[in-house]
Design an enzyme around this catalytic site. Structure first.
Site, PDB file in Angstrom:
ATOM      1  N   GLY A   1      65.566  32.355  79.739  1.00 39.33           N
ATOM      2  CA  GLY A   1      66.744  30.662  79.719  1.00 39.33           C
ATOM      3  C   GLY A   1      66.514  30.772  78.423  1.00 39.33           C
TER       4      GLY A   1
ATOM      5  N   LYS B   1      51.341  17.405  74.683  1.00 46.12           N
ATOM      6  CA  LYS B   1      52.196  17.672  74.563  1.00 46.12           C
ATOM      7  C   LYS B   1      52.398  17.072  76.350  1.00 46.12           C
ATOM      8  CE  LYS B   1      56.726  20.093  73.793  1.00 46.12           C
ATOM      9  NZ  LYS B   1      57.291  21.762  73.832  1.00 46.12           N
TER      10      LYS B   1
HETATM   11  P1  NAD Z   1      65.207  27.913  82.027  1.00 45.58           P
HETATM   12  O1  NAD Z   1      65.384  26.784  82.794  1.00 45.58           O
HETATM   13  O2  NAD Z   1      66.280  27.660  80.722  1.00 45.58           O
HETATM   14  O3  NAD Z   1      64.731  29.017  82.114  1.00 45.58           O
HETATM   15  C1  NAD Z   1      63.576  29.255  82.888  1.00 45.58           C
HETATM   16  C2  NAD Z   1      63.763  30.036  83.537  1.00 45.58           C
HETATM   17  O4  NAD Z   1      64.961  29.667  84.740  1.00 45.58           O
HETATM   18  C3  NAD Z   1      64.436  31.535  83.686  1.00 45.58           C
HETATM   19  O5  NAD Z   1      64.208  32.995  83.994  1.00 45.58           O
HETATM   20  C4  NAD Z   1      65.763  31.617  83.449  1.00 45.58           C
HETATM   21  O6  NAD Z   1      66.661  32.566  83.483  1.00 45.58           O
HETATM   22  C5  NAD Z   1      65.893  30.793  85.231  1.00 45.58           C
HETATM   23  N1  NAD Z   1      67.441  30.213  85.282  1.00 45.58           N
HETATM   24  C6  NAD Z   1      67.152  29.074  84.375  1.00 45.58           C
HETATM   25  N2  NAD Z   1      69.115  28.362  84.960  1.00 45.58           N
HETATM   26  C7  NAD Z   1      69.370  29.043  86.945  1.00 45.58           C
HETATM   27  C8  NAD Z   1      69.940  28.725  87.833  1.00 45.58           C
HETATM   28  N3  NAD Z   1      70.520  27.923  87.325  1.00 45.58           N
HETATM   29  N4  NAD Z   1      69.896  29.550  88.671  1.00 45.58           N
HETATM   30  C9  NAD Z   1      67.986  30.368  88.955  1.00 45.58           C
HETATM   31  N5  NAD Z   1      68.033  30.416  87.506  1.00 45.58           N
HETATM   32  C10 NAD Z   1      67.840  29.967  86.892  1.00 45.58           C
HETATM   33  O7  NAD Z   1      63.997  26.952  81.170  1.00 45.58           O
HETATM   34  P2  NAD Z   1      63.193  26.394  79.689  1.00 45.58           P
HETATM   35  O8  NAD Z   1      63.784  25.392  79.284  1.00 45.58           O
HETATM   36  O9  NAD Z   1      63.330  28.390  78.372  1.00 45.58           O
HETATM   37  O10 NAD Z   1      61.755  26.470  79.642  1.00 45.58           O
HETATM   38  C11 NAD Z   1      61.139  27.225  80.235  1.00 45.58           C
HETATM   39  C12 NAD Z   1      59.427  26.727  79.874  1.00 45.58           C
HETATM   40  O11 NAD Z   1      59.300  26.580  77.855  1.00 45.58           O
HETATM   41  C13 NAD Z   1      59.190  25.546  80.102  1.00 45.58           C
HETATM   42  O12 NAD Z   1      57.496  25.318  80.372  1.00 45.58           O
HETATM   43  C14 NAD Z   1      59.870  24.525  79.654  1.00 45.58           C
HETATM   44  O13 NAD Z   1      59.092  23.246  79.698  1.00 45.58           O
HETATM   45  C15 NAD Z   1      59.392  24.938  78.620  1.00 45.58           C
HETATM   46  N6  NAD Z   1      59.971  24.447  77.248  1.00 45.58           N
HETATM   47  C16 NAD Z   1      60.908  23.640  77.312  1.00 45.58           C
HETATM   48  C17 NAD Z   1      61.612  23.433  75.913  1.00 45.58           C
HETATM   49  C18 NAD Z   1      63.427  23.438  75.880  1.00 45.58           C
HETATM   50  O14 NAD Z   1      63.994  22.783  75.062  1.00 45.58           O
HETATM   51  N7  NAD Z   1      63.954  24.467  76.750  1.00 45.58           N
HETATM   52  C19 NAD Z   1      60.723  23.130  74.559  1.00 45.58           C
HETATM   53  C20 NAD Z   1      59.748  23.194  74.879  1.00 45.58           C
HETATM   54  C21 NAD Z   1      59.431  23.768  75.855  1.00 45.58           C
END
Ligand code: NAD
Length: 310
Positions: free
Chosen positions: A9, A185
């Site tokens: 993601g 965090k």
């Molecule tokens: P994300 O939602 O972008 O992605 C996570 C998963 O969900 C991936 O496999 C992605 O393909 C899937 N996904 C996303 N949208 C989707 C949809 N519409 N339909 C089906 N699947 C979908 O999550 P992220 O922001 O990359 O976060 C991943 C981890 O990192 C989490 O634990 C989050 O708390 C943590 N994190 C995120 C951030 C940030 O700024 N995004 C910062 C620090 C930590």
């Protein structure tokens, strides 16, 4: 180094593309079919404040890949972690190193169920990223990573891992007390994510509400008591001061936390059970009262129900 990003993601795309640009052999693994298809057809679309590029990367559904990996970096949502580990068993060798940078509490228990402690590295990251659609991420701002090995003999390996990440510009450093950082965090997220989601507001607006200080004090008091039961010390005054900075619109104030984006904007299930919900669950197990975090968790689950979140 052969690196798999498990969960491609927003964050997985950021880390995967930065490592690949530094010459690492990176593959993206993701369960979202449209995402995998888009990346393979057009490359990963990376939007920054200065422009947009299509960066070619290899992406696979978990069942499609059978290459052995030296390193797997997990970036699923917390509630998807266990299913992802089970789905990519075929790429894991006995000495494959696994790095978990997800937000939330309880990830280490999941990792320990499947991997030798000597191969596990836990971390926190201050990098951010946003998902704009299948194969399309937005990156802005600066960040850093802290990492620690879980096994007794892995500090050298953790330092090496930091070097690999830092050479790609990800600014990683070794931390001797990663569980304190993970709890810190989670406490910050526990104060911002669910309240902004329930109140449907950004961080600056949350900070302007009249009852903000008593509410945060109540949430954090329970986090502190449960953390203590796990041998972790949380400095509530320091966290209150860190939170006050996030309310500033020139800092994170204008930002809607990820739980708001997931649930209110996209009707996706949240990580609440690994934030306030973890404090509630462990509190019950340890005989520690956690009425505030329990109530917050129930409210978020009820909102998931009303919005038919998936
Ligand atoms: P994300 O939602 O972008 O992605 C996570 C998963 O969900 C991936 O496999 C992605 O393909 C899937 N996904 C996303 N949208 C989707 C949809 N519409 N339909 C089906 N699947 C979908 O999550 P992220 O922001 O990359 O976060 C991943 C981890 O990192 C989490 O634990 C989050 O708390 C943590 N994190 C995120 C951030 C940030 O700024 N995004 C910062 C620090 C930590």
């Amino acid at each position: 180094m052969k690196i798999a990003i498990a969960g491609a993601g927003a964050m997985g795309g950021r880390f995967g593309s930065m490592l690949a640009k530094n010459g690492e052999d990176v593959v993206l693994i993701d369960q979202w079919e449209d995402n995998v298809k888009a990346i393979n057809q057009h490359g990963l679309k990376i939007e920054t404040d200065t422009g947009t590029e299509m960066y070619p990367m290899r992406a696979y559904l978990p069942q499609e890949i059978d290459e052995k990996m030296d390193l797997i970096i997990f970036f699923t949502k917390t509630l998807q972690l266990e299913r992802m580990i089970q789905a990519i068993k075929q790429v894991i060798q006995p000495d494959t190193q696994v790095l978990c940078l997800l937000n939330g509490l309880g990830n280490i228990e999941t990792m320990e169920k499947y991997f030798d402690r000597e191969c596990i590295f836990m971390g926190v990251t201050m990098w951010t990223a946003g998902m704009k659609g299948p194969g399309y991420i937005h990156l802005s701002g600066d960040g850093s990573i802290k990492i620690q090995n879980i096994g007794a003999s892995g500090e050298k390996k953790a330092q090496n891992l930091c070097d690999v990440l830092s050479q790609a510009g990800l600014k990683a450093s070794y931390s001797p007390d990663i569980m304190e950082s993970i709890w810190w965090k989670a406490a910050i997220n526990g104060c911002l994510n669910a309240p902004c989601t329930i109140l449907d507001c950004d961080i600056q607006a949350l900070g302007s509400t009249p009852q903000i200080n008593p509410m945060l004090t109540a949430i954090l008091g329970e986090f502190q008591a449960v953390a203590k039961s796990q041998g972790i010390s949380l400095d509530v005054d320091q966290i209150m001061s860190d939170l006050a900075k996030t309310f500033d619109p020139s800092q994170a104030g204008k930002h809607f936390p990820s739980m708001h984006q997931d649930l209110i904007q996209h009707h996706r299930l949240t990580e609440i059970d690994y934030m306030n919900g973890y404090v509630s669950r462990i509190g019950k197990e340890k005989g520690i009262d956690t009425p505030v975090n329990t109530f917050i968790t129930e409210l978020v689950h009820n909102k998931e129900y009303l919005l038919k979140a998936q």
